[in-house]
Design a protein around this motif. Structure first.
Motif, PDB file in Angstrom:
ATOM      1  N   THR A  41      -6.731   7.920  -8.656  1.00  0.00           N
ATOM      2  CA  THR A  41      -7.002   7.246  -7.536  1.00  0.00           C
ATOM      3  C   THR A  41      -8.500   6.836  -7.934  1.00  0.00           C
ATOM      4  O   THR A  41      -9.008   5.522  -7.740  1.00  0.00           O
ATOM      5  CB  THR A  41      -6.994   7.474  -6.260  1.00  0.00           C
ATOM      6  OG1 THR A  41      -5.590   7.836  -6.072  1.00  0.00           O
ATOM      7  CG2 THR A  41      -7.590   6.824  -5.161  1.00  0.00           C
ATOM      8  N   ALA A  82       0.684  -1.324  -0.013  1.00  0.00           N
ATOM      9  CA  ALA A  82      -0.092   0.015   0.150  1.00  0.00           C
ATOM     10  C   ALA A  82       0.906   1.305  -0.179  1.00  0.00           C
ATOM     11  O   ALA A  82       0.530   2.242  -0.673  1.00  0.00           O
ATOM     12  CB  ALA A  82      -0.817  -0.033   1.161  1.00  0.00           C
ATOM     13  N   ALA A 113      -9.834   6.716  -0.064  1.00  0.00           N
ATOM     14  CA  ALA A 113      -8.454   6.912  -0.801  1.00  0.00           C
ATOM     15  C   ALA A 113      -8.441   8.358  -1.608  1.00  0.00           C
ATOM     16  O   ALA A 113      -7.285   8.537  -1.765  1.00  0.00           O
ATOM     17  CB  ALA A 113      -8.309   5.478  -1.432  1.00  0.00           C
ATOM     18  N   ARG A 164      -5.718   2.646   1.286  1.00  0.00           N
ATOM     19  CA  ARG A 164      -5.092   2.245   0.229  1.00  0.00           C
ATOM     20  C   ARG A 164      -4.732   0.626   0.229  1.00  0.00           C
ATOM     21  O   ARG A 164      -5.178  -0.157  -0.796  1.00  0.00           O
ATOM     22  CB  ARG A 164      -3.792   2.795   0.375  1.00  0.00           C
ATOM     23  CG  ARG A 164      -3.749   4.497   0.210  1.00  0.00           C
ATOM     24  CD  ARG A 164      -4.222   4.697  -1.338  1.00  0.00           C
ATOM     25  NE  ARG A 164      -3.861   6.188  -1.533  1.00  0.00           N
ATOM     26  CZ  ARG A 164      -4.012   6.693  -2.831  1.00  0.00           C
ATOM     27  NH1 ARG A 164      -4.642   5.967  -3.841  1.00  0.00           N
ATOM     28  NH2 ARG A 164      -3.712   7.830  -3.003  1.00  0.00           N
ATOM     29  N   THR A 171       1.277   3.254  -3.283  1.00  0.00           N
ATOM     30  CA  THR A 171      -0.244   3.915  -3.692  1.00  0.00           C
ATOM     31  C   THR A 171      -0.313   5.261  -3.121  1.00  0.00           C
ATOM     32  O   THR A 171      -1.398   5.942  -3.505  1.00  0.00           O
ATOM     33  CB  THR A 171      -1.369   2.889  -3.919  1.00  0.00           C
ATOM     34  OG1 THR A 171      -1.595   2.777  -2.471  1.00  0.00           O
ATOM     35  CG2 THR A 171      -0.880   1.590  -4.502  1.00  0.00           C
ATOM     36  N   ALA A 172       0.375   5.487  -1.973  1.00  0.00           N
ATOM     37  CA  ALA A 172      -0.210   6.639  -1.196  1.00  0.00           C
ATOM     38  C   ALA A 172       0.032   7.926  -1.958  1.00  0.00           C
ATOM     39  O   ALA A 172      -0.605   8.856  -1.670  1.00  0.00           O
ATOM     40  CB  ALA A 172       0.810   6.485   0.101  1.00  0.00           C
TER      41      ALA A 172
END
Length: 384
Positions: free
Chosen positions: A187, A176, A230, A240, A179-180
């Motif tokens: 997103t 995860a 998210a 995420r 993807t932050a």
């Protein structure tokens, strides 16, 4: 109980920081020369630096191919495969969004066994062997880390798929932390893409089965429950991680119970207007859900009740409409284009889009309701 076959990626790792421990997986298999496939945006953002450095610190040779494009064209796939052969790679890592993961699949195949792309488009036409393959998604959308498909853009503006059990990766790694930093727009696009995978797998006309149903429903619960978080707060790693897992489960579902008209009508938007795949899906999703409602009402009602226990006692008609409204709410609340006109499509383009969509018969045949060219034109008109 229907007869069915189910295949997926044999090993899945879901762990924060796992992208920094890829060397353990590769060394356990005796691999020493990794070919990492990614895109220039991730390189510029610095997301490749730490995973590549960790691999090199463990004593592995790492070559980075960073020229992947969205909807990867044939020449990029062939260039990357040649680069992997030239580097004498003994394994491939895909790190990025769906385009990087799809490219990595074909690099692993073509680097080990060169063959013309034109000869392997379609189901089960590819020949092995291939190089070992690890996929590390940086978006929660395509589910490519658990699917046997790689989609390529051809010079004549078609999107063609290589579909083969050989393309199932050996390992999918969900981290995860990678993807932050994804901005709110991408997103939302990729999250809606994953939701479409779950919906279409659950309602597909062909190969729907108890395992795909279970995975699709759980995927949709995770995605529906965490997409907003998210999008609003990218650093929320709990959201995420839930999105990554939801995307993976949806990928497992549609790899075995294939997608349908939403993807079929989205494909021409990508190939003709370069609309990102997730955004293209979001633009046509709701009109197609409404089109399918007469034959998919019961399935939509089941999904609605899974998302909202308050609908448990509602009639199918009420629950199905609530489901479509919930999906519309996700699109409306997302910081993305809302209409075809917002992505450069003109009203005069709609007939050509409808014609192009009708050529994607491999997906249209899975739709719960038969769809004609006139239906496609009406759907594009609603989305315009």
């Amino acid at each position: 109980m229907p007869s069915f076959h189910f295949e997926t990626t044999p090993r899945i790792v879901c762990e924060r920081g796992a992208a920094l421990r890829l060397a353990q997986i590769l060394q356990a298999g005796g691999h020493r020369r990794a070919f990492l496939v990614t895109d220039p945006g991730l390189v510029a953002a610095g997301l490749i630096d730490a995973p590549a450095a960790a691999l090199r610190a463990a004593g592995l040779h790492v070559a980075v191919y960073d020229r992947v494009q969205a909807d990867p064209p044939e020449h990029v796939v062939l260039e990357a495969a040649q680069a992997a052969r030239d580097d004498r790679a003994d394994c491939v890592i895909g790190l990025g969004g769906g385009s990087s993961l799809d490219t990595a699949k074909l690099v692993a195949l073509l680097a080990a066994n060169p063959q013309p792309l034109a000869d392997i488009y379609g189901p089960q036409r590819a020949r092995g062997p291939r190089l070992p393959l690890i996929q590390v998604p940086t978006t929660a959308g395509t589910g490519s880390e658990v699917t046997p498909t790689s989609v390529v853009s051809t010079p004549d503006h078609q999107k063609r798929g290589v579909i083969s059990s050989l393309l199932f990766p050996d390992v999918a790694v969900l981290d995860a932390a990678l993807t932050a930093a994804l901005p709110p727009g991408p997103t939302a696009m990729t999250g809606i893409d994953a939701m479409v995978h779950a919906i279409e797998a659950y309602t597909t006309r062909h190969k729907k089965n108890p395992m795909s149903d279970m995975l699709a429903m759980r995927a949709l619960q995770l995605l529906h429950g965490h997409l907003g978080g998210a999008v609003r707060q990218g650093g929320d790693l709990d959201s995420r991680e839930a999105m990554l897992l939801g995307s993976l489960l949806a990928g497992m579902a549609f790899a075995n119970a294939p997608v349908a008209a939403i993807h079929a009508l989205a494909h021409p938007l990508g190939s003709h207007f370069h609309v990102p795949h997730g955004l293209a899906n979001s633009l046509v999703m709701v009109p197609i859900l409404r089109f399918n409602l007469p034959v998919a009402e019961a399935a939509y009602a089941e999904l609605a009740r899974a998302l909202d226990p308050g609908l448990r006692d509602a009639a199918d008609a009420e629950a199905a409409l609530a489901f479509i409204a919930a999906m519309q709410a996700h699109v409306t609340a997302s910081p993305i284009a809302q209409r075809l006109r917002d992505v450069g499509v003109g009203e005069s383009d709609l007939p050509a889009l409808a014609e192009a969509a009708m050529t994607v018969d491999r997906l249209l045949m899975n739709n719960p309701r038969d769809l004609t060219r006139d239906d496609a034109l009406a759907i594009y008109t609603q989305a315009f």
